[in-house]
Design an enzyme around this catalytic site. Sequence first.
Site: not given
Ligand code: KIV
Length: 266
Positions: A47-48, A86, A116, A118, A185
Amino acid sequence: MDRKRVTIPQLTEWKKNQRKITALTAYDYTFARLLDESGIDVILVGDSAGMVAMGYENTLPVTMDEMIHYTRGVRRGVQQALLVGDMPFMSYHTSAEDTIRNAGRFIQEGGAEAVKMEGGSRVLDKISAVIQAGISVMGHVGLTPQSVHQFGGYRVQGKNYLDARQIKKDGLDLQKAGVFSLVLEGIPMDLAAEITAELEIPTIGIGAGPYCDGQILVTQDMLGMNLDFAPKFVKKYGELGTTIRSAVQDYVDEVQSGGFPDEAHS
Ligand code: KIV
C-alpha cells in the site's frame, strides 16, 4: 539461480536452511516483470503505492479498488516470485466478513497468492478469520505505517522494554494464528534478531537490521528514484532518478533542436 515458482512452504524451508529471502515492492506490470526476471523471491504490491504511485502523504487514503488495480497489473509481470497483496487501511478493521471478502478479492481479482495485514493482537481475530478461510497471510509488526498518526510519525518502535515485549508477543501470536511469514519494520536490530530466533516462520525486515530471515525495500527507494527521500535503512542500488531526468532532458533538447527523430528513427 533457482527459477522455479516460489511457494509459501519454500520460504519456511529457506529459513531452516538459512537461505536469505529477497523481497521488493511493485505496483505495475513493467517493474514486476523486471524484478521477477532478476530473480526476486517475493513481490509485494504494497500500500506504499499510495505514496509511490499516487503521491499521497501516507498510505491511509489507499482503497481496495486501487490495490486490486495495481495487483492485476503486477500479476501479469510475475512468473516466478510469490505475489503478495497488501490489505489497505480499513479493509480489515470492521468485521470478519468484510475482511474475508476483501482478502478474497486479492486472490480472485488480483491473482495474488497471499495477502499482508498490518498489526498484532488488535487485528488477530481478523487475521485468523482470513487464514481460516484458506487465504495465506503475511503479518507485519513494529512500525506499521497505517498507524502513523497513533505513533506520531514514522518512529522506530520497540525501543522501550514494554513495547519490545508487545511486538515480540504479537509475532508469537501471529505465528500461532498461522501467518506464513512476518514483516518486521522499524525496530531495533537486537529485537528483530530475538524475534527471528524465536519464530519458526521467516521474518522479513525493513529498517530492522541484518538478522532477519529476509529483507524487503520499496523498489523505487532502492533504485534512487525518490530524490528527496533518503532514510538511513535504504541503500541505493541505483540512481535511476538522475538517469531518468537526464534521459528526458536529452529527449527534450533533441526534439526542440530537431535532432530527434533523425533518419535512423524515421
Ligand atoms: O507497503 C509496503 O510497501 C510495505 C513494505 C515496505 C513492507 O508494507
